[in-house]
Design a protein around this motif. Structure first.
Motif, mmCIF file in Angstrom:
data_model
loop_
_atom_site.group_PDB
_atom_site.id
_atom_site.type_symbol
_atom_site.label_atom_id
_atom_site.label_comp_id
_atom_site.label_asym_id
_atom_site.label_seq_id
_atom_site.Cartn_x
_atom_site.Cartn_y
_atom_site.Cartn_z
ATOM 1 N N THR A 1 38.125 45.426 -0.494
ATOM 2 C CA THR A 1 37.049 44.696 -1.424
ATOM 3 C C THR A 1 36.238 46.001 -1.863
ATOM 4 O O THR A 1 35.837 46.777 -1.082
ATOM 5 N N ASP B 1 40.308 38.885 2.332
ATOM 6 C CA ASP B 1 38.943 39.426 2.663
ATOM 7 C C ASP B 1 37.689 38.471 2.297
ATOM 8 O O ASP B 1 36.955 38.365 3.096
ATOM 9 N N TYR B 2 37.944 37.917 1.043
ATOM 10 C CA TYR B 2 36.687 36.839 0.902
ATOM 11 C C TYR B 2 36.623 35.895 1.692
ATOM 12 O O TYR B 2 35.619 35.172 2.158
ATOM 13 N N PHE C 1 31.172 44.783 4.101
ATOM 14 C CA PHE C 1 32.517 45.153 4.042
ATOM 15 C C PHE C 1 33.299 45.650 5.058
ATOM 16 O O PHE C 1 34.322 45.232 5.684
ATOM 17 N N MET D 1 36.538 43.583 5.876
ATOM 18 C CA MET D 1 36.846 43.397 4.467
ATOM 19 C C MET D 1 37.594 44.765 3.843
ATOM 20 O O MET D 1 36.949 45.241 3.319
ATOM 21 N N SER E 1 38.444 41.677 -5.014
ATOM 22 C CA SER E 1 38.750 41.482 -3.631
ATOM 23 C C SER E 1 40.153 40.686 -3.520
ATOM 24 O O SER E 1 41.057 40.540 -4.349
#
Length: 432
Positions: A262, A315-316, A254, A259, A311
């Motif tokens: 998340t 981010d994903y 992450f 990210m 999330s």
């Protein structure tokens, strides 16, 4: 019930999205389409058609071209009683889309030589040294035999371990798992029939010990059966790394991947970004977990490596883009190239097939379906509340849809999305 419904989404969506993304050698031309004012007009039309009174409060879809930021379509609000506009930074419960993240974390440990893909799990968790197996799948929990072979790391990440899943199993083994608190994540503070999975055991260590006491539903390496193998892999990662599983993910994936939103828990400060999850009952959406009072504001019983993450679409997509770029994003190496290649390849034991209801015939990698033949290069998975994420490893194309309703095949939204996505991709190819 939830397992069957999630399986239907996996089958309908990943196969359909695979057809849209697995368009062969023409896809590199997508990179030249980045200057188009709009890449996904058909997807936008579907999103707009499904958002509004009597439909969904809001949703986000995206298409990402190789090496570039994605184009997002975001319409509506984060809930019928939440006026905040839904955006690429809104928080969604991604459920089983957690599995690829856990799987890739495991692949990095394999790449580093800290675990072996075909190493027995019992080398790390000794309680798994002498497993018993049901003589009949979902049958008696007293008519058992000794496992023909050890459970390996490969088995855990590909659902071929024989470990059960309360969202899949039926009969006495399902009851046994629920009694022991070996359940798949959390949904709501409300104990709703068909959605309540029981109270989970407190602690990943206690989860792992309890699961070792439950018979397997099949001999390891002989059958693909959707499982809690990725949840158990979280404990393996914890023991091997010497760090809490959630902290390990934060520090190794992450954080380096950027990210920033998340995790397994939503902070009070971010509650306003959390969307509402709904149950579809008779064609009507009923709220079961609202952002401001969500169960995700509480510390989870343990970090569920198979279904626990929240999330954002942004981010994903960074996770998918990082995979497409062989472990790199924004000049930062997050995962080794060997880990990415391994995790997005077919890791199934010989003779084990993914059932048709879960997207087969296909391969399976580290926590996600792997396309074969015309779909070669595809990797991705879906979540029980209507989220889907995939990447074409051969072409660098990423696609997602984020919405929150259970079961995810209660409406025709997702099949319509896959059809629109394919139309948009083909239109780009025709112009370029």
């Amino acid at each position: 019930m939830i397992g069957r419904l999630e399986a239907a989404l996996d089958r309908r969506m990943l196969l359909g999205m695979g057809a849209a993304a697995g368009l062969g050698a023409m896809l590199p031309r997508l990179a030249r389409a980045a200057q188009q004012p709009e890449l996904i007009p058909q997807v936008r039309a579907v999103v707009e058609r499904w958002v509004g009174p009597g439909k969904f409060p809001g949703m986000v879809a995206s298409l990402g071209l190789p090496g570039r930021e994605p184009e997002y379509v975001a319409r509506g609000s984060e809930g019928f009683n939440d006026a905040d506009p839904v955006t690429a930074d809104s928080l969604f419960r991604i459920y089983s889309m957690t599995k690829p993240l856990t799987g890739m974390a495991a692949m990095e440990l394999v790449a580093q030589g800290r675990i072996g893909l075909d190493q027995p799990v019992a080398d790390v968790l000794p309680e798994y040294a002498h497993m018993m197996v049901q003589d009949e799948y979902d049958g008696s929990i007293t008519a058992l035999h000794a496992a023909l072979r050890p459970i390996t790391m490969r088995h855990l990440v590909t659902h071929s371990s024989g470990i059960g899943y309360t969202i899949i199993q039926q009969g006495p083994i399902k009851a046994l798992m629920e009694d022991k608190g070996l359940v798949a994540g959390q949904i709501s503070r409300m104990k709703l029939p068909g959605l309540f999975r029981g109270e989970p055991v407190k602690g990943l260590d206690l989860f792992a010990r309890g699961l070792a006491q439950v018979p397997l539903v099949a001999d390891p390496g002989t059958r693909w059966s959707y499982s809690m193998g990725l949840d158990l892999m979280g404990r393996v990662i914890e023991v091997v790394s010497g760090r809490p599983f959630d902290a390990y993910l934060q520090d190794t994936i992450f954080g380096p991947a950027g990210m920033t939103s998340t995790g397994f828990r939503v902070s009070a400060a971010d509650a306003h970004r959390l969307t509402t999850n709904y149950a579809a009952v008779g064609g009507v959406l009923a709220p079961i977990d609202e952002g401001e009072t969500s169960i995700y504001l509480d510390k989870p019983a343990f970090p569920f490596g198979g279904a626990g993450l929240v999330s954002t679409p942004r981010d994903y997509d960074r996770f998918l883009r990082m995979l497409a770029q062989m472990g790199m994003i924004d000049g930062v190496r997050v995962l080794s190239e060997s880990a990415v290649r391994m995790g997005t390849s077919n890791l199934l034991p010989p003779g084990v097939l993914v059932p048709e209801m879960f997207g087969g015939p296909s391969g399976f990698g580290a926590g996600g379906r792997v396309g074969q033949g015309a779909e070669s290069g595809l990797y991705g998975w879906s979540g029980a509340a209507g989220t889907v994420g995939m990447v074409d490893m051969a072409q660098g194309l990423r696609s997602q849809i984020f919405v929150q309703f259970m079961p995810p095949n209660a409406f025709d939204l997702l099949p319509e999305f896959q059809k629109a996505l394919k139309a948009d991709v083909l239109a780009i190819l025709e112009k370029h």
